[in-house]
Design a protein around this motif. Structure first.
Motif, PDB file in Angstrom:
ATOM      1  N   GLU A 182      10.146  16.011  18.897  1.00  0.00           N
ATOM      2  CA  GLU A 182       9.955  16.545  20.254  1.00  0.00           C
ATOM      3  C   GLU A 182      11.069  17.526  20.630  1.00  0.00           C
ATOM      4  OE1 GLU A 182       7.129  15.922  21.839  1.00  0.00           O
ATOM      5  OE2 GLU A 182       6.582  14.657  20.129  1.00  0.00           O
ATOM      6  N   LYS A 183      11.940  17.816  19.681  1.00  0.00           N
ATOM      7  CA  LYS A 183      13.071  18.738  19.863  1.00  0.00           C
ATOM      8  C   LYS A 183      14.024  18.291  20.983  1.00  0.00           C
ATOM      9  CE  LYS A 183      10.529  22.712  18.096  1.00  0.00           C
ATOM     10  NZ  LYS A 183      10.638  22.488  16.744  1.00  0.00           N
ATOM     11  N   ALA A 184      14.079  16.988  21.206  1.00  0.00           N
ATOM     12  CA  ALA A 184      15.007  16.438  22.190  1.00  0.00           C
ATOM     13  C   ALA A 184      16.446  16.661  21.752  1.00  0.00           C
ATOM     14  CB  ALA A 184      14.743  14.945  22.394  1.00  0.00           C
ATOM     15  N   ASN A 185      16.663  16.804  20.438  1.00  0.00           N
ATOM     16  CA  ASN A 185      18.001  17.037  19.899  1.00  0.00           C
ATOM     17  C   ASN A 185      18.601  18.345  20.416  1.00  0.00           C
ATOM     18  OD1 ASN A 185      15.895  18.196  18.142  1.00  0.00           O
ATOM     19  ND2 ASN A 185      17.627  18.990  16.987  1.00  0.00           N
ATOM     20  N   GLU A 186      17.769  19.248  20.921  1.00  0.00           N
ATOM     21  CA  GLU A 186      18.252  20.520  21.458  1.00  0.00           C
ATOM     22  C   GLU A 186      18.756  20.378  22.893  1.00  0.00           C
ATOM     23  OE1 GLU A 186      14.959  23.210  20.998  1.00  0.00           O
ATOM     24  OE2 GLU A 186      15.063  23.133  18.802  1.00  0.00           O
ATOM     25  N   LYS A 187      18.419  19.246  23.544  1.00  0.00           N
ATOM     26  CA  LYS A 187      18.752  19.064  24.954  1.00  0.00           C
ATOM     27  C   LYS A 187      19.718  17.913  25.230  1.00  0.00           C
ATOM     28  CE  LYS A 187      14.286  18.972  25.293  1.00  0.00           C
ATOM     29  NZ  LYS A 187      12.958  18.694  25.478  1.00  0.00           N
ATOM     30  N   GLU A 188      19.719  16.911  24.356  1.00  0.00           N
ATOM     31  CA  GLU A 188      20.507  15.714  24.647  1.00  0.00           C
ATOM     32  C   GLU A 188      20.908  15.007  23.357  1.00  0.00           C
ATOM     33  OE1 GLU A 188      18.062  12.917  26.867  1.00  0.00           O
ATOM     34  OE2 GLU A 188      16.307  13.516  25.725  1.00  0.00           O
ATOM     35  N   THR A 189      21.801  14.047  23.503  1.00  0.00           N
ATOM     36  CA  THR A 189      22.214  13.249  22.352  1.00  0.00           C
ATOM     37  C   THR A 189      21.145  12.204  22.062  1.00  0.00           C
ATOM     38  OG1 THR A 189      23.321  11.551  23.668  1.00  0.00           O
ATOM     39  CG2 THR A 189      24.654  13.476  22.994  1.00  0.00           C
ATOM     40  N   PHE A 190      21.195  11.652  20.862  1.00  0.00           N
ATOM     41  CA  PHE A 190      20.240  10.603  20.515  1.00  0.00           C
ATOM     42  C   PHE A 190      20.455   9.377  21.401  1.00  0.00           C
ATOM     43  CE2 PHE A 190      18.937   6.830  18.093  1.00  0.00           C
ATOM     44  CZ  PHE A 190      17.581   7.102  17.998  1.00  0.00           C
ATOM     45  N   ILE A 191      21.688   9.082  21.723  1.00  0.00           N
ATOM     46  CA  ILE A 191      21.986   7.920  22.579  1.00  0.00           C
ATOM     47  C   ILE A 191      21.295   8.068  23.931  1.00  0.00           C
ATOM     48  CG2 ILE A 191      23.821   6.667  23.777  1.00  0.00           C
ATOM     49  CD1 ILE A 191      25.602   7.320  21.289  1.00  0.00           C
ATOM     50  N   ALA A 192      21.405   9.239  24.547  1.00  0.00           N
ATOM     51  CA  ALA A 192      20.752   9.473  25.843  1.00  0.00           C
ATOM     52  C   ALA A 192      19.232   9.401  25.694  1.00  0.00           C
ATOM     53  CB  ALA A 192      21.172  10.829  26.405  1.00  0.00           C
ATOM     54  N   PHE A 193      18.708  10.002  24.638  1.00  0.00           N
ATOM     55  CA  PHE A 193      17.265   9.974  24.378  1.00  0.00           C
ATOM     56  C   PHE A 193      16.788   8.537  24.193  1.00  0.00           C
ATOM     57  CE2 PHE A 193      13.871   9.790  21.177  1.00  0.00           C
ATOM     58  CZ  PHE A 193      12.895  10.577  21.774  1.00  0.00           C
ATOM     59  N   ASN A 194      17.513   7.771  23.399  1.00  0.00           N
ATOM     60  CA  ASN A 194      17.109   6.408  23.066  1.00  0.00           C
ATOM     61  C   ASN A 194      17.134   5.478  24.271  1.00  0.00           C
ATOM     62  OD1 ASN A 194      16.116   4.753  20.995  1.00  0.00           O
ATOM     63  ND2 ASN A 194      18.125   3.833  20.677  1.00  0.00           N
TER      64      ASN A 194
ATOM     65  N   ALA B  85      11.826   6.194  17.151  1.00  0.00           N
ATOM     66  CA  ALA B  85      12.724   6.962  18.035  1.00  0.00           C
ATOM     67  C   ALA B  85      13.383   8.139  17.311  1.00  0.00           C
ATOM     68  CB  ALA B  85      13.771   6.041  18.667  1.00  0.00           C
ATOM     69  N   PRO B  86      13.974   7.946  16.119  1.00  0.00           N
ATOM     70  CA  PRO B  86      14.554   9.108  15.440  1.00  0.00           C
ATOM     71  C   PRO B  86      13.527  10.181  15.094  1.00  0.00           C
ATOM     72  CG  PRO B  86      15.278   7.068  14.383  1.00  0.00           C
ATOM     73  CD  PRO B  86      14.273   6.699  15.420  1.00  0.00           C
ATOM     74  N   ILE B  87      12.330   9.760  14.683  1.00  0.00           N
ATOM     75  CA  ILE B  87      11.280  10.732  14.350  1.00  0.00           C
ATOM     76  C   ILE B  87      10.918  11.550  15.585  1.00  0.00           C
ATOM     77  CG2 ILE B  87       8.792  10.897  13.883  1.00  0.00           C
ATOM     78  CD1 ILE B  87       9.167   8.979  11.612  1.00  0.00           C
ATOM     79  N   LYS B  88      10.766  10.881  16.703  1.00  0.00           N
ATOM     80  CA  LYS B  88      10.374  11.588  17.931  1.00  0.00           C
ATOM     81  C   LYS B  88      11.531  12.389  18.519  1.00  0.00           C
ATOM     82  CE  LYS B  88       6.329   8.878  19.009  1.00  0.00           C
ATOM     83  NZ  LYS B  88       5.677   7.940  19.938  1.00  0.00           N
ATOM     84  N   PHE B  89      12.757  11.967  18.286  1.00  0.00           N
ATOM     85  CA  PHE B  89      13.931  12.717  18.765  1.00  0.00           C
ATOM     86  C   PHE B  89      13.919  14.136  18.213  1.00  0.00           C
ATOM     87  CE2 PHE B  89      18.548  13.746  18.155  1.00  0.00           C
ATOM     88  CZ  PHE B  89      18.883  13.883  19.495  1.00  0.00           C
ATOM     89  N   PHE B  90      13.687  14.266  16.921  1.00  0.00           N
ATOM     90  CA  PHE B  90      13.626  15.591  16.299  1.00  0.00           C
ATOM     91  C   PHE B  90      12.245  16.222  16.466  1.00  0.00           C
ATOM     92  CE2 PHE B  90      17.263  13.732  14.091  1.00  0.00           C
ATOM     93  CZ  PHE B  90      18.177  14.767  14.201  1.00  0.00           C
TER      94      PHE B  90
END
Length: 174
Positions: A155-167, A148-153
């Motif tokens: 997939e650039k999800a960190n630019e749109k949402e928090t890790f909590i929301a992504f997870n 999850a942390p690897i894909k959070f960054f």
């Protein structure tokens, strides 16, 4: 005769498992100098594996997690990966700053910076870019734990949402 048959059967089973092709692809680890050069050509998120020579869990992560075929492929595609010995005495230049060995902490100042002063080994640090705020994740991580942390960054999800929301909506595939 029966023993020969059992022995032959065991040999066939052993050979079928030993002929399984091993994952030949490995993580393309870079130095900080190589990272900066590559980053200028094509920006990507950065993952830094902070380790020490004496750290058993660091070696275990190298032996297991960093050999996972899906993880290796993903990191090589989406990241610049840097393997960094926290106790190196060599001066390291990163992002227009030079980091020296700190005798008081018995570690390089870059490790102190990347971990926010919370030295623990292994620590995996994610940077969204070369100027990004370090996001350290301490401890031994299995492939499913680091996915999850690897894909959070990645997939650039960190630019749109928090890790909590992504997870919350993340579904593991490793």
């Amino acid at each position: 005769m029966k023993q020969l048959l059992v022995f032959s059967f065991l040999v066939i089973i052993f050979c079928s498992f030993s002929n399984k092709p091993a994952n030949k692809e490995t993580i393309r680890w870079l130095s900080f100098d190589e990272l900066q050069s590559a980053y200028q050509q094509q920006p990507k998120p950065i993952m830094v594996d902070i380790y020490t020579e004496w750290c058993g869990w660091c070696k275990e992560m190298d032996r297991t997690t960093y050999k996972n075929e899906k993880l290796v492929t993903y990191i090589n595609e989406k990241y610049y990966a840097v393997k960094f010995n926290a106790e190196t005495r060599a001066a390291i230049s990163f992002n227009n700053k030079t980091f020296q060995y700190n005798a008081q902490y018995r570690t390089n100042e870059l490790a102190i910076y990347l971990t926010g002063g919370q030295l623990s080994y292994p620590t995996t640090v994610f940077l969204s870019g070369i100027n990004g705020q370090p996001a350290p994740l301490p401890g031994y991580l299995k492939p499913k734990q680091i996915e999850a942390p690897i894909k959070f960054f990645g997939e650039k999800a960190n630019e749109k949402e928090t890790f909590i929301a992504f997870n919350k909506k993340f579904h593991s595939s490793w």
